[in-house]
Design an enzyme around this catalytic site. Sequence first.
Site, mmCIF file in Angstrom:
data_model
loop_
_atom_site.group_PDB
_atom_site.id
_atom_site.type_symbol
_atom_site.label_atom_id
_atom_site.label_comp_id
_atom_site.label_asym_id
_atom_site.label_seq_id
_atom_site.Cartn_x
_atom_site.Cartn_y
_atom_site.Cartn_z
ATOM 1 N N HIS A 134 7.810 38.817 81.166
ATOM 2 C CA HIS A 134 6.768 37.896 81.634
ATOM 3 C C HIS A 134 5.704 37.816 80.533
ATOM 4 O O HIS A 134 5.519 38.775 79.781
ATOM 5 C CB HIS A 134 6.167 38.502 82.913
ATOM 6 N N ASP A 211 6.954 47.595 83.326
ATOM 7 C CA ASP A 211 6.303 46.573 84.139
ATOM 8 C C ASP A 211 7.072 46.526 85.462
ATOM 9 O O ASP A 211 8.208 46.045 85.511
ATOM 10 C CB ASP A 211 6.374 45.232 83.393
ATOM 11 N N GLN A 214 7.870 43.344 89.644
ATOM 12 C CA GLN A 214 8.930 42.803 90.508
ATOM 13 C C GLN A 214 9.858 43.903 91.021
ATOM 14 O O GLN A 214 10.952 43.602 91.519
ATOM 15 C CB GLN A 214 9.753 41.753 89.742
ATOM 16 N N LYS A 237 2.017 41.468 95.164
ATOM 17 C CA LYS A 237 3.474 41.268 95.199
ATOM 18 C C LYS A 237 4.148 42.282 96.115
ATOM 19 O O LYS A 237 5.357 42.288 96.270
ATOM 20 C CB LYS A 237 4.047 41.345 93.786
ATOM 21 N N CYS A 375 6.360 31.772 83.632
ATOM 22 C CA CYS A 375 5.681 32.643 82.651
ATOM 23 C C CYS A 375 6.676 33.428 81.804
ATOM 24 O O CYS A 375 6.431 34.590 81.436
ATOM 25 C CB CYS A 375 4.698 33.603 83.311
HETATM 26 N N1 PLP Z 1 5.133 40.994 85.184
HETATM 27 C C1 PLP Z 1 6.049 40.394 85.946
HETATM 28 C C2 PLP Z 1 7.495 40.760 85.801
HETATM 29 C C3 PLP Z 1 5.648 39.415 86.868
HETATM 30 O O1 PLP Z 1 6.558 38.805 87.624
HETATM 31 C C4 PLP Z 1 4.271 39.113 86.975
HETATM 32 C C5 PLP Z 1 3.826 38.048 87.893
HETATM 33 O O2 PLP Z 1 4.588 37.204 88.325
HETATM 34 C C6 PLP Z 1 3.366 39.785 86.175
HETATM 35 C C7 PLP Z 1 3.827 40.715 85.282
HETATM 36 C C8 PLP Z 1 1.896 39.513 86.253
HETATM 37 O O3 PLP Z 1 1.404 39.918 87.502
HETATM 38 P P1 PLP Z 1 -0.098 39.592 87.915
HETATM 39 O O4 PLP Z 1 -0.270 38.110 87.721
HETATM 40 O O5 PLP Z 1 -0.164 40.001 89.348
HETATM 41 O O6 PLP Z 1 -0.985 40.383 87.030
#
Ligand code: PLP
Length: 417
Positions: A134, A211, A214, A237, A375
């Site tokens: 992401h 990270d 998900q 999430k 993203c």
């Molecule tokens: N990393 C992953 C794999 C994501 O799917 C997301 C959000 O969709 C993020 C990071 C960023 O999360 P946040 O916008 O809640 O900071």
Amino acid sequence: MFNDNDIITKAAKLDIEKIRSDFPILQTLVYGQPLVYLDNAATTQKPKSVLKVMDEYYKEYNSNVHRGVHYLSQKATDAFEVARRNVQAYINAKHEHEVIFTKGTTESINLVASSFGKRFVKAGDSIIISAMEHHSNIVPWQLMCEERGATLKVIPINQKGELLMDEFEQLLDETVKLVAVTFVSNTLGTVNPVKEIIDKAHAQNIPVLVDAAQAIQHIGIDVQYLDVDFLAFSGHKMYGPTAVGVLYGKEKWLNEMPPYQGGGEMIKTVSFKKSTYNVLPFKFEAGTPNVTEVIGLSVAIDYINATGLDYIREREQQLIHYAIDGLKSIAELRLIGEAKERAASISFLVGNTHPFDVGEILDKQAIAVRTGHHCTEPLMDIFKIPGTVRASFAFYNTEEEVDKLVKGVKKAVTLLS
Ligand code: PLP
């Protein structure tokens, strides 16, 4: 199209009805039809217990934390610190001070990139990420690499959307200061072999950030078993509120890293000549924190625990496989990402249609999916596509909703061809 074995039993269905009644928004009508919410990877819906505790906080003990001797402040501080211990238990962290509250995954990763970068990264060093990250796990490292004269290396993937682990091993050399990978791809649904990645990196004394944005809502995570150095995730999430997230970091790293932001709470002493910094976790929690959101997150964790991550995972796996079977029955449909190990996101394209057009037609049938690059622009470049339609599932979704999705996509094919 579907056989009887795919239809869930009555008892399971009753459970789902009870579960769905816990989430008020799922009873919403959109354009006069029942909402079919399949955008759970973007954000999940919130159970009543989370909404209630946040309301109670503002009505009954709204107060700043860690600073007051008065009753309300003590009560808010207790609830805030209970939440920290709840997160600690959820991920099995060794120490509660290894749990830092942030505003989400993005801030957690930025914190590590900035602070770890300042302390440990110099010109000529490198950071490894993967091709399916992401933007939140790309751009913070780019910013830091630019600043420090370091380079970013990328683990490639195969056509199914799985990491090429041999190539990963080739990238691990003495210049690498950190590996940062996603546990689950938000676009492809791929579940990455993070334990193997961590073990291989550690064999060369390289720390790993995972990270878990998900993963935290789908897969049980034990940070001590994984031996992961940093873990980042977001409350919204995992059925909790927005504007709260967590950075887990091993004590030994966090102690060595400089503060990320300056302000109240993160200091021990301040003078115009020099300030000294607070102990963990407060060193990384400058300013008034998101008290109500932290308390809400804790209740979301209680909800997940009461439901059971095993149950959640099993239900979601049933739904994903049912959805994949249904979607594959559409001749024009192409799945983007067919990893063997996958979690709750399914990306696809239909014929030559633009994902946005499919998304709009689904929306008119009250089916909420996401369209676009999610993203993950570099990943779209690898697949040479402008974007995908993404349906992402939570345990409160049903087979009936999957049927509506499949029917809706068929309608889109008819209308757009
Ligand atoms: N990393 C992953 C794999 C994501 O799917 C997301 C959000 O969709 C993020 C990071 C960023 O999360 P946040 O916008 O809640 O900071």
